[in-house]
Design an enzyme around this catalytic site. Sequence first.
Site, PDB file in Angstrom:
ATOM      1  N   GLY B  40      29.553  35.721 -87.377  1.00 26.36           N
ATOM      2  CA  GLY B  40      30.169  34.402 -87.296  1.00 26.36           C
ATOM      3  C   GLY B  40      30.207  33.782 -88.676  1.00 26.36           C
ATOM      4  O   GLY B  40      29.336  34.040 -89.511  1.00 26.36           O
ATOM      5  N   GLY B  42      31.276  30.258 -89.130  1.00 25.61           N
ATOM      6  CA  GLY B  42      31.481  28.813 -89.052  1.00 25.61           C
ATOM      7  C   GLY B  42      30.463  28.103 -89.916  1.00 25.61           C
ATOM      8  O   GLY B  42      29.919  28.686 -90.858  1.00 25.61           O
ATOM      9  N   LEU B  43      30.200  26.843 -89.611  1.00 30.94           N
ATOM     10  CA  LEU B  43      29.270  26.084 -90.452  1.00 30.94           C
ATOM     11  C   LEU B  43      27.933  26.790 -90.558  1.00 30.94           C
ATOM     12  O   LEU B  43      27.392  26.951 -91.648  1.00 30.94           O
ATOM     13  CB  LEU B  43      29.079  24.682 -89.881  1.00 30.94           C
ATOM     14  CG  LEU B  43      30.257  23.735 -90.109  1.00 30.94           C
ATOM     15  CD1 LEU B  43      29.956  22.374 -89.497  1.00 30.94           C
ATOM     16  CD2 LEU B  43      30.532  23.580 -91.591  1.00 30.94           C
ATOM     17  N   GLY B  45      27.099  29.991 -89.826  1.00 32.89           N
ATOM     18  CA  GLY B  45      27.179  31.345 -90.371  1.00 32.89           C
ATOM     19  C   GLY B  45      27.494  31.369 -91.856  1.00 32.89           C
ATOM     20  O   GLY B  45      26.819  32.048 -92.636  1.00 32.89           O
ATOM     21  N   ARG B 330      29.859   9.251 -73.364  1.00 32.63           N
ATOM     22  CA  ARG B 330      30.843  10.284 -73.022  1.00 32.63           C
ATOM     23  C   ARG B 330      30.751  10.740 -71.567  1.00 32.63           C
ATOM     24  O   ARG B 330      31.750  10.813 -70.865  1.00 32.63           O
ATOM     25  CB  ARG B 330      30.620  11.516 -73.904  1.00 32.63           C
ATOM     26  CG  ARG B 330      31.057  11.348 -75.315  1.00 32.63           C
ATOM     27  CD  ARG B 330      30.801  12.609 -76.101  1.00 32.63           C
ATOM     28  NE  ARG B 330      31.277  12.408 -77.470  1.00 32.63           N
ATOM     29  CZ  ARG B 330      31.203  13.315 -78.429  1.00 32.63           C
ATOM     30  NH1 ARG B 330      30.677  14.498 -78.177  1.00 32.63           N
ATOM     31  NH2 ARG B 330      31.661  13.078 -79.628  1.00 32.63           N
ATOM     32  N   ARG B 435      24.785  16.149 -76.231  1.00 34.39           N
ATOM     33  CA  ARG B 435      24.818  16.058 -77.682  1.00 34.39           C
ATOM     34  C   ARG B 435      25.435  14.741 -78.124  1.00 34.39           C
ATOM     35  O   ARG B 435      26.450  14.320 -77.577  1.00 34.39           O
ATOM     36  CB  ARG B 435      25.607  17.223 -78.276  1.00 34.39           C
ATOM     37  CG  ARG B 435      25.616  17.242 -79.780  1.00 34.39           C
ATOM     38  CD  ARG B 435      26.417  18.413 -80.319  1.00 34.39           C
ATOM     39  NE  ARG B 435      27.818  18.365 -79.924  1.00 34.39           N
ATOM     40  CZ  ARG B 435      28.727  17.574 -80.489  1.00 34.39           C
ATOM     41  NH1 ARG B 435      28.391  16.761 -81.463  1.00 34.39           N
ATOM     42  NH2 ARG B 435      29.980  17.597 -80.057  1.00 34.39           N
TER      43      ARG B 435
END
Lengths: 255, 637, 242
Positions: B40, B42-43, B45, B330, B435
């Site tokens: 991965g 992304g941020l 990885g 949310r 989250r």
Amino acid sequence: MNLTLHVWRQKSPADEGRMVRYEVTGVTEHASFLEMLDILNEQLIQKGEEPVAFEHDCREGICGSCGFMINGEAHGPLPHTTVCQLHMRHFKDGDVLHLEPWRSKAFPVVKDLVVDRGAFDRIIQSGGFVSVATGSAPEANLIPVPKALSDRAFDAAACIACGACVAQCPNSAAQLFTSAKVSHLNLLPQGQPERYDRALSMVEAMEKEGFGACSNYAECEAVCPKGISIDFIAKMNRDYLKAKSTAVPKPPLEA
Amino acid sequence: MTLDGKVPSGPLEKKWDEHKGHLKLVNPNNKRKFTILVVGSGLAGASAAASFAELGYNVKCFCFQDSPRRAHSIAAQGGINAAKNYHNDGDSVFRLFYDTIKGGDFRSREANVYRLAQVSVNIIDQCVAQGVPFAREYGGLLDNRSFGGAQVSRTFYARGQTGQQLLLGAYQALEKEVATGKVKMFPRTEMLDLVVDNGVAVGIITRDLVTGKIDRHAGHAVVLTTGGYSNVYYLSTNAKGSNVTAAWRAHRRGALFSNPCFTQIHPTCIPASGDYQSKLTLMSESLRNDGRIWVPKNPNDQRSPDQIPESERDYFLEVKYPSFGNLVPRDVAARNAKAVVDAGRGMGPQKNGVYLDFKDAIQRLGKKTIEERYGNLFEMYEKITGEDPYTVPMRIYPAPHYTMGGLWVDYDLMTNVTGLYALGEANFSDHGANRLGASALMQGLADGYFVIPYTIGNYLSGHLGQALTTETDAFRATEADVQERIQRLLSVNGKRTADSFHRELGRIVWDYCGITRNAGGLKKALELIPALREEFWSNLRLPGGADQLNQELEKANRVGDYFELAELMCLDALERDESCGSHLREEHQDEFGEALRDDAHYSYVASWQWNGVGKAPTLNREPLEFEFVKPTQRSYK
Amino acid sequence: MSWFTDLYQSAVGKKAVMAVTGIILFGFVLGHMIGNLKLYEPGTYCAYLDASGTCASKPLPYLDAYGAFLRQVGAPALPASGALWIVRVVLLVAVILHMWAAWQVTRLSQAARPSGYVNQPKRHTSYASRTMRWGGIIILLFVIYHLLDFTTGTLNPGFQEGAVRRNMLASFSVWYVALFYIVAQVALGFHLYHGLWSLFQSLGWNSPRFNRWRSTFAHAFAWIITIGNISFPLAVWTGLVR
């Protein structure tokens, strides 16, 4: 609506490739262009044919994966829009659409509408970064950056590396992409120490990849989904010319 | 199995420093003798791979996209939290920690979350130094805003493209190390299995997505940074390629999967427009600051929204939650919108949305102000729907957005499989049952830049001199499994495409394991899913071969894993007999329909152990202890 | 020279060379056009007046006198026609570099797209930018003809060295010659427009303060030079100047 598509089909990089005609029926105007291709592919699979390969991921216009030529325009007719954000309401029933992959020596076709844009990564490797190792950064507010400058750097940093600029350019030049990254970093105080090395090595890496030479046609700017300005090309040229005439280049990286 | 989170003892604020101070180190000259596999980019990885390489480790980094820069972190809009207290409004590490723990509805580990808040400040420093163009004030200093209902302004942002800019920062750091040769990048390469030898992760099996070639890669440690699994729902805000396969394969090889039913459904997304819909698009939550949510009181009202008088509109959030109104969290907003649509009161051609109306805001503030605040969002909405939100109310509907559940990890981010780590959204650790906004980017980068570079050394230091080889029985057997599975997929020769199965599965998970659940529904899903899985393996239609770029094969392989995951999600949701965090168990609500958490029985991390397809997994519970904060019940009345 | 050859290695360097040589050539065509405006000055010019104020030398049409001046400029420090030859050499080098660089970047761009599009890409930008290459070739052919017409006189019927006005009238009274000149000047106008704008980009002269003036500048000078140059054959052909 019903559409006639002429799609570039090419099995592999070595294959010749040709345009193949398809009829797609029952497309609604609310579908996105890629969803229209999903429908076509579903129909092809049901008929026992291979679906059309095209690149896509986020389908929100930010990952930069998608993109091909629609009737001679990169990402299709709508300005500032990637093909995943292009909806069928911009087309009419009975339209004939020609879909082709980006064409450039530096972007070899992988399959159908998918090309290899690894050249862009290699350009970044040559200098598209600030050399700051993790943990070595100073306090973030230590260096104030004028808002206007920061905003300008952002305008350049908005590039999604889709490759439309190269595809539309009559010279197949990658100046808009390269200059966007050079300018993003060269505008900011954080990018100053490596400014001229960056301009030199990124321009040279770009040319080594086999992209063409910029003739200031500005076709790239016209099709860029993020509206990146060719002003950054001028900025890159200035930094490059200044680097060539004054800067002391750094020794090449160890292999 | 007893689960030891290996949380260091001592006072909360000293745990990480004390722990760091005692971690074993790898001599600088020995770092180059280790190879780390990072799956991965992304941020989590990209930041981990770059940081490892800077330390001197050899890294192999894998991504299925054509470039590491396209990982789905790029699509995050809102921002990233950090306890910098630049606004002098009383923010602190403790307050960010507390908000995150409370936001997660007391279902995460205190120590992990406190560390996250501690390193949040370093992340901002690092990103600014990399050239991330965060928003700034006119004085040239960094701007912050309050985000997702936080009482302090601690969110750093870069227009609506914070994820993009942060990822580019990490990607550039990664490419810098590709240039030095410390990182070898494998784009268009998908991890299809984890190789475990005697309980230790020793490598992975990958498929080259262009040539179809199956390869073995050996490493001294394997780091999974493969994101979340919202795409189990088929329609989600995730990228089309985001998938659970790497994490699921690890799970099948022994890694525990924790809290799989903890998924976050984002309230403000654009509703689906038809059966062909391929994904959903999120619009910033900030829209709820000025938009008013309503549906007509009469569900069969055929008039256009502007023709419906005030007296015939049901502003259901404002009525039900007078003090928070449209700004309820949310999950509350999403749950209520779904209830309205489920009751047949949805709007739009598919009757699947509620109105988000800016008429009052435009009257009060003027069109110009609204345009300044939301211009780009309105433009995006119009691009997708063809409707002008300045004159016609927007239609919104919740969509799966983020998954808090994931691979179980200890304080060092190692899974229960020795040598296997999970970072970012792929692990379960920091967000509990829900989250907070602007926390995902923070966690991804915290794990990658400031946690794993320290903790991995502690493990590697004990493995100096261990030779890497792929010529072992474990590698051979795992590769054979991968080959067999691909052949199995290709040889079904049925009638339905992978997408059609995926859509049907997504619908089941959405209906029975979405925002609201009940035991009856979950039990029904647990009957439907295995039946559909069996149909998949006997009626899949998959064109093309294995030795070429075959996007249908990629899809089918991922969908195959979603069936098993979906089953586990439903089982986990059924087992968790409480309302918690982002979702409501209908059996557990008060007379106002508010969630009732059950700390006495469910204050634990549910970690599931794989026992085989169709076999009941084993549940392991890691109890959650709250030494420093006291769990409270939320109220938004 | 090493910095120059080093710079010229890159396509960006080549474009910079095209821009600098373009500026030189632009300066020349501007000066050339302004000089030719002498065609419209009535009467004759006298180089030497005696004490009584009568002309001691042969009175010349102003255009011819201007031509003679160009040959004499720099004298006596420079030999006869010295300055003129310096200018000619500079221009020749500029033209050669300009064309050589243009040829190389064209080849580079052709190599960058070995297999072209089946469906030709739409073009969004100006006609001028798209005709630089063909326009350049037309201008080159024109310049060759122009030199044979007025400098060597090979193609000019009854050519007289130094009789600039006469030679011009002789040439431009033939309609197809006048027409060819006009067509060539239109090509030059387009070439100048894109070139004058483009050089700012190639040399990195870019600033929000003057960017909007770049296009105005290019438009203005392209028009001034084109109109000026077209007026000469037109004036002769239509009989306004005899």
